[in-house]
Design a protein around this motif. Structure first.
Motif, PDB file in Angstrom:
ATOM      1  N   LEU A   1       0.746  -1.247   0.157  1.00 42.08           N
ATOM      2  CA  LEU A   1       0.149  -0.152  -0.104  1.00 42.08           C
ATOM      3  C   LEU A   1       0.893   1.190  -0.052  1.00 42.08           C
ATOM      4  O   LEU A   1       1.808   1.223   0.834  1.00 42.08           O
ATOM      5  CB  LEU A   1      -0.739   0.063   1.206  1.00 42.08           C
ATOM      6  CG  LEU A   1      -1.993   1.272   1.366  1.00 42.08           C
ATOM      7  CD1 LEU A   1      -2.837   1.290   0.217  1.00 42.08           C
ATOM      8  CD2 LEU A   1      -2.475   1.378   2.878  1.00 42.08           C
ATOM      9  N   SER A   2       0.902   2.179  -0.871  1.00 36.69           N
ATOM     10  CA  SER A   2       1.623   3.394  -0.931  1.00 36.69           C
ATOM     11  C   SER A   2       0.614   4.535  -0.519  1.00 36.69           C
ATOM     12  O   SER A   2      -0.642   4.473  -0.891  1.00 36.69           O
ATOM     13  CB  SER A   2       2.005   3.551  -2.409  1.00 36.69           C
ATOM     14  OG  SER A   2       1.020   3.786  -3.197  1.00 36.69           O
ATOM     15  N   THR A   3       1.151   5.515  -0.097  1.00 36.76           N
ATOM     16  CA  THR A   3       0.399   6.808   0.432  1.00 36.76           C
ATOM     17  C   THR A   3       0.748   8.028  -0.435  1.00 36.76           C
ATOM     18  O   THR A   3       1.818   8.019  -0.824  1.00 36.76           O
ATOM     19  CB  THR A   3       0.823   7.095   2.072  1.00 36.76           C
ATOM     20  OG1 THR A   3       0.172   5.965   2.567  1.00 36.76           O
ATOM     21  CG2 THR A   3      -0.160   8.386   2.209  1.00 36.76           C
ATOM     22  N   ASN A   4      -0.361   8.670  -0.738  1.00 35.12           N
ATOM     23  CA  ASN A   4      -0.223   9.785  -1.776  1.00 35.12           C
ATOM     24  C   ASN A   4      -0.960  10.795  -1.376  1.00 35.12           C
ATOM     25  O   ASN A   4      -2.200  10.613  -0.925  1.00 35.12           O
ATOM     26  CB  ASN A   4      -0.518   9.283  -3.167  1.00 35.12           C
ATOM     27  CG  ASN A   4       0.476   8.657  -3.907  1.00 35.12           C
ATOM     28  OD1 ASN A   4       1.815   8.969  -4.243  1.00 35.12           O
ATOM     29  ND2 ASN A   4       0.329   7.499  -3.897  1.00 35.12           N
ATOM     30  N   PHE A   5      -0.399  12.191  -1.216  1.00 38.79           N
ATOM     31  CA  PHE A   5      -1.239  13.520  -0.938  1.00 38.79           C
ATOM     32  C   PHE A   5      -1.690  14.175  -2.024  1.00 38.79           C
ATOM     33  O   PHE A   5      -0.733  14.442  -2.907  1.00 38.79           O
ATOM     34  CB  PHE A   5      -0.543  14.158   0.283  1.00 38.79           C
ATOM     35  CG  PHE A   5       0.091  13.466   1.041  1.00 38.79           C
ATOM     36  CD1 PHE A   5      -0.712  13.046   2.286  1.00 38.79           C
ATOM     37  CD2 PHE A   5       1.287  13.401   1.376  1.00 38.79           C
ATOM     38  CE1 PHE A   5      -0.593  12.577   3.450  1.00 38.79           C
ATOM     39  CE2 PHE A   5       1.835  12.651   2.350  1.00 38.79           C
ATOM     40  CZ  PHE A   5       0.948  12.224   3.542  1.00 38.79           C
TER      41      PHE A   5
ATOM     42  N   SER B   1       5.410  11.800  -1.486  1.00 35.84           N
ATOM     43  CA  SER B   1       4.045  11.441  -1.463  1.00 35.84           C
ATOM     44  C   SER B   1       3.060  12.339  -2.025  1.00 35.84           C
ATOM     45  O   SER B   1       1.913  12.403  -1.952  1.00 35.84           O
ATOM     46  CB  SER B   1       3.645  11.062  -0.084  1.00 35.84           C
ATOM     47  OG  SER B   1       4.366   9.967   0.433  1.00 35.84           O
ATOM     48  N   ILE B   2       3.649  13.457  -2.560  1.00 38.47           N
ATOM     49  CA  ILE B   2       2.894  14.786  -2.967  1.00 38.47           C
ATOM     50  C   ILE B   2       2.366  14.778  -4.349  1.00 38.47           C
ATOM     51  O   ILE B   2       3.299  14.367  -5.215  1.00 38.47           O
ATOM     52  CB  ILE B   2       3.511  16.004  -2.499  1.00 38.47           C
ATOM     53  CG1 ILE B   2       3.462  16.237  -1.005  1.00 38.47           C
ATOM     54  CG2 ILE B   2       2.827  17.370  -3.091  1.00 38.47           C
ATOM     55  CD1 ILE B   2       4.262  17.511  -0.447  1.00 38.47           C
ATOM     56  N   LYS B   3       1.395  14.838  -4.577  1.00 40.93           N
ATOM     57  CA  LYS B   3       0.725  14.915  -6.186  1.00 40.93           C
ATOM     58  C   LYS B   3       0.009  16.334  -6.187  1.00 40.93           C
ATOM     59  O   LYS B   3      -1.010  16.384  -5.656  1.00 40.93           O
ATOM     60  CB  LYS B   3       0.035  13.994  -6.797  1.00 40.93           C
ATOM     61  CG  LYS B   3      -0.412  14.280  -8.155  1.00 40.93           C
ATOM     62  CD  LYS B   3       0.706  13.866  -9.144  1.00 40.93           C
ATOM     63  CE  LYS B   3       0.274  14.006 -10.575  1.00 40.93           C
ATOM     64  NZ  LYS B   3       1.520  13.896 -11.442  1.00 40.93           N
ATOM     65  N   PHE B   4       0.564  17.527  -6.802  1.00 46.13           N
ATOM     66  CA  PHE B   4      -0.086  18.674  -7.119  1.00 46.13           C
ATOM     67  C   PHE B   4      -1.138  18.621  -7.907  1.00 46.13           C
ATOM     68  O   PHE B   4      -0.898  18.634  -9.027  1.00 46.13           O
ATOM     69  CB  PHE B   4       1.014  19.762  -7.193  1.00 46.13           C
ATOM     70  CG  PHE B   4       1.656  20.075  -5.914  1.00 46.13           C
ATOM     71  CD1 PHE B   4       1.230  20.804  -4.730  1.00 46.13           C
ATOM     72  CD2 PHE B   4       3.019  19.745  -5.774  1.00 46.13           C
ATOM     73  CE1 PHE B   4       1.972  21.099  -3.462  1.00 46.13           C
ATOM     74  CE2 PHE B   4       3.963  19.982  -4.687  1.00 46.13           C
ATOM     75  CZ  PHE B   4       3.184  20.639  -3.541  1.00 46.13           C
ATOM     76  N   ILE B   5      -2.444  18.520  -7.644  1.00 46.86           N
ATOM     77  CA  ILE B   5      -3.390  18.226  -8.997  1.00 46.86           C
ATOM     78  C   ILE B   5      -3.648  19.329  -9.475  1.00 46.86           C
ATOM     79  O   ILE B   5      -4.236  19.414 -10.689  1.00 46.86           O
ATOM     80  CB  ILE B   5      -4.688  17.683  -8.075  1.00 46.86           C
ATOM     81  CG1 ILE B   5      -5.289  18.809  -7.210  1.00 46.86           C
ATOM     82  CG2 ILE B   5      -4.502  16.405  -7.574  1.00 46.86           C
ATOM     83  CD1 ILE B   5      -6.610  18.441  -6.657  1.00 46.86           C
TER      84      ILE B   5
END
Length: 329
Positions: free
Chosen positions: A203-207, A321-325
């Motif tokens: 399981l991976s965590t992404n924000f 873990s960050i993805k700037f949408i």
């Protein structure tokens, strides 16, 4: 594969009828002949969804208190190792067979698996028999499990790529892509690398952060460079942001020749601006673009920038873990 093949694979009852006396199958019980422990499995479905382990008659009756027994199979419980065999057919002919041990399973999907070198002959014979009796096109797989005596018995067949069949891609065999090629009539070849391989899924965590900005201020020591090595997670993020047109600004209190250190670490051309300040100075005083984010390992530096500039601040451990949408290319 064809609708007929899909219907056979979807129904465990039909699958077992097609392969009866051809492949070792688990014992199938009825209400009168049942022997505990047993494994209850939906006649239609896949994986472990809707299954139940019953160790006695009371547990079995409780399970069927709100279900129709006609929709399920009562099967011999297979307590041993479980194997998935990834296969591929070209023009109806079996061309690729690769068995793998399912070491750890979560929600019916193998999250830890490795290729098996032994038992290949046995499973190759099974695959040939299955392929002669059920027509497949492209990738498919079957699963087998050991009974209490260590003998493998067929569990199910599916006319698709397995959940962890991507282990084959790690050796150069991309089964989903090759299935598309087979469907389009493009000639398929197998070029497999020669090494042992295992696959681990976790399981991976992404924000997913809704944030707009145009500039990134980034620290150097213990942030971009950690223990004299480049922080590859942060470098990946910075290059992604550069590809999206963000301006990269290095803001460092490095003690020594900063440009020489950056050149040594192959980072001299990464930043649009490089600002080298004294250790006694505050970084907040050098942030001139308010449309920015700030990355620094130091809490005191982040606090100073947050309080005095008002922009969002990030520690380097957050970045992977960050993805700037709102900043996608």
């Amino acid at each position: 594969s064809s609708v007929k093949t899909l219907e056979i694979c979807e129904s465990k009852e039909i699958t077992f009828k097609v392969l009866e006396d051809l492949i070792p199958l688990p014992k199938i019980y009825n209400q009168e002949s049942k022997h505990f422990p047993l494994f209850v499995k939906p006649k239609k479905g896949y994986g472990s969804r809707g299954t139940f382990f019953a160790s006695n008659d009371q547990e079995l009756k409780a399970f069927f208190s709100d279900k129709d027994v006609k929709d399920f199979q009562l099967l011999e419980f297979l307590p041993g190792n479980e194997v998935t065999v990834d296969c591929f057919n070209i023009n109806g002919d079996l061309k690729y067979i690769k068995p793998r041990l399912r070491q750890r399973i979560m929600n019916g999907i193998s999250v830890s698996t490795k290729h098996l070198e032994g038992l290949t002959d046995t499973f190759s014979q099974w695959a040939e028999t299955i392929s002669k009796n059920i027509e497949f096109k492209g990738a498919w797989f079957f699963q087998a499990k050991q009974d209490k005596n260590g003998n493998y018995k067929l569990m199910e067949i599916a006319a698709r790529s397995g959940g962890s069949s991507s282990i084959n891609r790690g050796k150069g065999i991309n089964l989903p892509l090759l299935t598309i090629y087979e469907q389009l009539g493009i000639p398929v070849q197998f070029l497999e690398n020669n090494y042992d391989i295992s696959l681990e899924r976790s399981l991976s965590t992404n924000f997913l952060i809704n944030l707009e900005f145009s500039n990134i201020y980034c620290d150097y020591d213990d942030c971009l460079i950690i223990k004299n090595k480049v922080n590859t997670d942060l470098i990946k993020f910075l290059f992604e942001m550069r590809n999206e047109g963000k301006k990269l600004i290095l803001l460092s209190k490095h003690q020594g020749d900063l440009i020489s250190s950056m050149t040594e670490n192959k980072l001299a051309d990464l930043f649009d601006e490089i600002t080298h300040i004294r250790p006694s100075e505050k970084k907040s005083e050098y942030i001139k673009y308010k449309d920015s984010i700030f990355i620094d390992d130091s809490f005191s530096e982040r606090k100073d920038v947050k309080n005095n500039v008002g922009i969002n601040v990030f520690s380097p451990d957050m970045i992977s873990s960050i993805k700037f949408i709102n900043n996608e290319a």
